[in-house]
Enzyme design. Sequence first.
Site, mmCIF file in Angstrom:
data_model
loop_
_atom_site.group_PDB
_atom_site.id
_atom_site.type_symbol
_atom_site.label_atom_id
_atom_site.label_comp_id
_atom_site.label_asym_id
_atom_site.label_seq_id
_atom_site.Cartn_x
_atom_site.Cartn_y
_atom_site.Cartn_z
ATOM 1 N N ASP A 152 0.836 -1.197 0.000
ATOM 2 C CA ASP A 152 0.000 0.000 0.000
ATOM 3 C C ASP A 152 0.871 1.248 0.000
ATOM 4 O O ASP A 152 2.069 1.197 0.317
ATOM 5 C CB ASP A 152 -0.934 0.011 1.207
ATOM 6 C CG ASP A 152 -0.198 0.233 2.530
ATOM 7 O OD1 ASP A 152 0.802 -0.475 2.760
ATOM 8 O OD2 ASP A 152 -0.631 1.087 3.328
ATOM 9 N N GLU A 183 0.097 -1.061 5.651
ATOM 10 C CA GLU A 183 1.160 -0.690 6.586
ATOM 11 C C GLU A 183 1.153 0.804 6.863
ATOM 12 O O GLU A 183 1.418 1.246 7.979
ATOM 13 C CB GLU A 183 2.520 -1.106 6.017
ATOM 14 C CG GLU A 183 3.695 -0.942 6.979
ATOM 15 C CD GLU A 183 4.383 0.423 6.910
ATOM 16 O OE1 GLU A 183 5.280 0.683 7.724
ATOM 17 O OE2 GLU A 183 4.017 1.239 6.024
ATOM 18 N N HIS A 201 6.318 9.869 0.693
ATOM 19 C CA HIS A 201 5.003 10.441 1.013
ATOM 20 C C HIS A 201 4.755 11.793 0.352
ATOM 21 O O HIS A 201 3.941 12.579 0.851
ATOM 22 C CB HIS A 201 4.781 10.566 2.525
ATOM 23 C CG HIS A 201 4.766 9.265 3.252
ATOM 24 N ND1 HIS A 201 4.293 9.138 4.548
ATOM 25 C CD2 HIS A 201 5.137 8.018 2.886
ATOM 26 C CE1 HIS A 201 4.396 7.880 4.926
ATOM 27 N NE2 HIS A 201 4.914 7.182 3.940
#
Length: 415
Positions: free
Chosen positions: A80, A175, A384
Site C-alpha cells: 500500500d 502498513e 510520502h
Amino acid sequence: MQHIIDRFISYVIIDTESDSNSDTTPSTKKQWVLAEKLVEELKTIGLQEVSIDKNAYIMATLPSNVSHEVPTIGFISHFDTTPDFTGANVKPQIISNYDGKDILLNKEQNIILSPNYFKDLLQYKGQTLITTDGTTLLGADDKAGITEIVTAMEFLINNPEIKHGKIRIGFTPDEEIGRGAHHFDVEKFGCDWAYTIDGSQVGELEYENFNAAGAKITFKGKSVHPGYAKGKMINSMLIANDFISELPRGETPQKTKGYEGFFHVHHLTGSIEETVLELIIRDHNKKKFIKRKELIAKIAKKFNKKFAKQFGEDIVIAEIKDQYYNMKEMVLPVKHIVDIAEQAMLELGIKPIIKPIRGGTDGCQLSYKGLPCPNIFAGGHNFHGKYEYVPVESMQKAVDVIVKIAELTAISKPI
C-alpha cells in the site's frame, strides 16, 4: 538494471493508496489489483507455496538448497501507499546519468526537485533516478522493497550455486495506516526471524523505532447567527485551534530529529458545530510516550472544565489508540540477526547506517508478535510526497544485501 526498473514501474503505476477511515482489510479494494499481480508473478519466477488470504496477505517460499540445518528467515514489504498524498495515476520519470543539477519534474506547474533543498541528491550524481512527475507520490515506500525482494528471489532461483536456507517472503496491505501486521499470521509464516525491506537510503539498518499512537479529537460547538452570537456562539474550529496551541511548539516533525519525539497534526476538518482533529504521537522513550498521551488527556480535561457551565457537557472528546511499540526490546535478545545484516553490508562495501527509525514498519508489530524483524534500506528518499525519488543503483544494492544475508545465514558455523 533495466529489469529492476521495469518491475518497479509495473508496481508503482498501480494505485494502492490505503484508507484509515475504512474498517476492511485491505482498507481499499484497489490494493487487490497489485496483490493479485504479485501472486502470479511469484508463481512465474518459480517460488513455491504461494498463497494469498482473504485479507490480501501474500506469502511464498524459496526452499533450502543445503543439506544441513539452517534457520528459516523471511523478507517482508508492504504494497500500500500512504493516504497523505495521492498515489493515483503515477507517471514515473527516468533520469539517466543524473548531472547533480535541478530536475524539472513538472514544467506546467514549475515543480522542481533541487539538490539545493534536497542535498541527498548529490550522493547520486551519475546514477539513474526514478522520480515522480510532480503531481503524485512515487510509491517507493514500499514498492521498492517489493521489487528488491522479488528480484533477489528470482536471482537465487536462477543461480542455484548460491547456497541458502529456506526463505519465506511476505507482502502486506495497509502498513501506511498502521495495520500492516494486524492480520499477519506469524505461525503460518514459520520463520526464526525476518527483515522488513522498508528503509530509506543505502546502508540503513534499524532495530529501534518510535512508540506510536494516534489521536482523534472531536470538538463540539454551538452555531448561532453571527449578528446575535455574543455570549452564545461556540466555534468549535477556534477551540481546536486553541487546543493545538497548547501543544509544545518545538515538538513537531519539522523541528525534531534522532530520538526526539513529537506531536504531528495531520488532518483538521470542521465547522462551527463540530471540528475533528487527527494527530499522531511519537516517542522512542516509553515513559515520555506515556506522558505525551497524558498531556492530550490533560488539555482535553482543561477545556472541558472551562466550558462545562456554558456547554453543559464535555466539549472535547479525545480518543487515543496505541499503534505500535519500539521493537528494540524484542530484537536485542537476538541481536545476532542485526549483526548478520551488518556483515552482509560490510562484505558488499556498503557502510551500515545503524540508527533509530523515525517512524515504524510492519516489523515493529511483528517483533511483538514473536517474529523479530529489523528494518533494512529500500533506497528511496522523500517518501510520502511529490519529491519522492529512488536511485536504481540503490535498489540493486538492496537486492545484493538480501542475497548476501541468505548466504550468510546458510553458513553452518556461527558467524
